[in-house]
Design an enzyme around this catalytic site. Structure first.
Site, PDB file in Angstrom:
ATOM      1  CG  ASN A   9      -2.139   1.414   1.523  1.00  0.00           C
ATOM      2  OD1 ASN A   9      -1.651   2.065   0.620  1.00  0.00           O
ATOM      3  ND2 ASN A   9      -2.537   1.197   2.662  1.00  0.00           N
ATOM      4  CE  LYS A  11      -0.243   3.279   4.572  1.00  0.00           C
ATOM      5  NZ  LYS A  11       0.108   3.260   5.150  1.00  0.00           N
ATOM      6  CG  HIS A  95      -5.906   1.948   5.052  1.00  0.00           C
ATOM      7  ND1 HIS A  95      -6.138   3.147   5.828  1.00  0.00           N
ATOM      8  CD2 HIS A  95      -4.927   0.918   5.000  1.00  0.00           C
ATOM      9  CE1 HIS A  95      -4.005   2.788   6.453  1.00  0.00           C
ATOM     10  NE2 HIS A  95      -3.573   1.998   5.975  1.00  0.00           N
ATOM     11  CD  GLU A  97      -3.331   5.377   6.083  1.00  0.00           C
ATOM     12  OE1 GLU A  97      -2.205   5.551   5.267  1.00  0.00           O
ATOM     13  OE2 GLU A  97      -2.325   5.517   7.261  1.00  0.00           O
ATOM     14  CD  GLU A 167      -3.740  -2.456   7.204  1.00  0.00           C
ATOM     15  OE1 GLU A 167      -2.508  -2.738   6.627  1.00  0.00           O
ATOM     16  OE2 GLU A 167      -4.060  -1.274   7.218  1.00  0.00           O
ATOM     17  N   GLY A 173       2.830   2.256  10.505  1.00  0.00           N
ATOM     18  CA  GLY A 173       3.272   3.181  10.447  1.00  0.00           C
ATOM     19  C   GLY A 173       3.516   3.790  11.589  1.00  0.00           C
ATOM     20  CB  SER A 212       5.008  -1.720  11.818  1.00  0.00           C
ATOM     21  OG  SER A 212       4.636  -0.718  12.321  1.00  0.00           O
TER      22      SER A 212
HETATM   23  P1  PGA Z   1       2.667   0.462   7.390  1.00  0.00           P
HETATM   24  O1  PGA Z   1       1.103   0.132   6.923  1.00  0.00           O
HETATM   25  O2  PGA Z   1       3.090  -0.928   6.913  1.00  0.00           O
HETATM   26  O3  PGA Z   1       3.812   1.486   7.327  1.00  0.00           O
HETATM   27  O4  PGA Z   1       2.906   0.476   9.538  1.00  0.00           O
HETATM   28  C1  PGA Z   1       0.188  -0.598   6.347  1.00  0.00           C
HETATM   29  C2  PGA Z   1      -0.996   0.280   6.512  1.00  0.00           C
HETATM   30  O5  PGA Z   1      -1.040   0.823   6.894  1.00  0.00           O
HETATM   31  O6  PGA Z   1      -1.428  -0.327   5.586  1.00  0.00           O
END
Ligand code: PGA
Length: 252
Positions: A9, A11, A95, A97, A167, A173, A212
């Site tokens: 992903n 982003k 997601h 976000e 998630e 992140g 992560s």
């Molecule tokens: P990350 O994000 O691997 O940077 O923690 C995962 C995601 O948001 O799908």
């Protein structure tokens, strides 16, 4: 047996030049037959680039979001049919976000899930609790509610052509991944919840872990019996990291 799947992903990251290097590296290293399925979910403007670099290879690509509507006066939105036009096989829906920054509610996520499927896309449905919810002991309730919203609207059979991703918001992140045991516990809860409606289908449903995931922790996460791969944010932008995670999945 469920085939392992690793989805990047990106982003809102990338540029034509940087993507080219990343996509070519992924194309060379990932997606060998019999290995893990490898997917990159790129920003909308770069779908044509993904299609041109990855077309004809086993590496798939997808969108990071999709409109719940099929077409119409929805300024700034992108439909499932448009994603299909650019060869997408997948679309991420719900997601965290999107939920927290853009106010997507469970019912809207369910509508997006169904819109993706109407267009022939495989939705990657994300669920996950915040740290506060976890600390309150509400993890099961939260992910259960998020999953049920889609199960109730789309029906359990729709999950035959979908992927689920756990998630935890606190792991996204942050560099603090869920431990393999923490991930396994929630994955088992999610699978059991689907199994209450259709046991065979639950057994074949891929449930990814995201938050992560790095080359250093991928193998131990993917070794868990109900962890069928990963949804990868930050590490999907670094070719060697993403490739290492794909190969950890292939070897799990
Ligand atoms: P990350 O994000 O691997 O940077 O923690 C995962 C995601 O948001 O799908």
């Amino acid at each position: 047996m469920r085939r392992k799947l690793v989805a990047g992903n990106w982003k809102m990251h990338g540029s034509l030049a940087a993507n080219q290097r990343l996509l070519e590296a992924v194309r060379e290293a990932c997606g060998e037959p019999g290995g893990a399925e490898c997917v990159v979910c790129v920003p909308f403007p770069y779908l044509a680039q993904a299609a041109s670099v990855l077309g004809g290879t086993p590496v798939a690509w997808g969108g990071q979001n999709v409109s719940e509507h099929d077409s119409g006066a929805y300024t700034g939105e992108v439909s499932g049919a448009m994603l299909r036009d650019f060869g997408c096989r997948y679309a991420i829906v719900g997601h965290s976000e999107r939920r927290s920054l853009y106010g997507e509610r469970d019912s809207q996520v369910a509508a997006k899930f169904q819109a993706a499927q109407r267009a022939g896309l495989t939705p990657i449905l994300c669920v996950g609790e915040t740290l506060e919810e976890r600390n309150q002991g509400a993890t099961e309730e939260v992910v259960g509610r998020q999953l049920d919203a889609v199960l109730n609207n789309a029906g359990v059979q729709a999950f035959a052509a979908a992927v689920l991703a756990y998630e935890p918001v606190w792991a996204i992140g942050t560099g603090h991944n869920a431990t393999p045991a923490q991930a396994q516990t929630v994955h088992e809860i999610l699978r059991a919840r689907v199994a209450k409606r259709d046991e065979a289908l639950a057994g074949s449903l891929s449930i990814l872990y995201g938050g992560s995931v790095k080359p250093a922790n991928a193998a131990e996460l993917f070794a868990m019996p109900d962890v069928d791969g990963g949804l990868i944010g930050g590490a999907s932008l670094v070719a060697e990291d993403f490739i290492a995670i794909c190969s950890a999945a292939a070897n799990a």
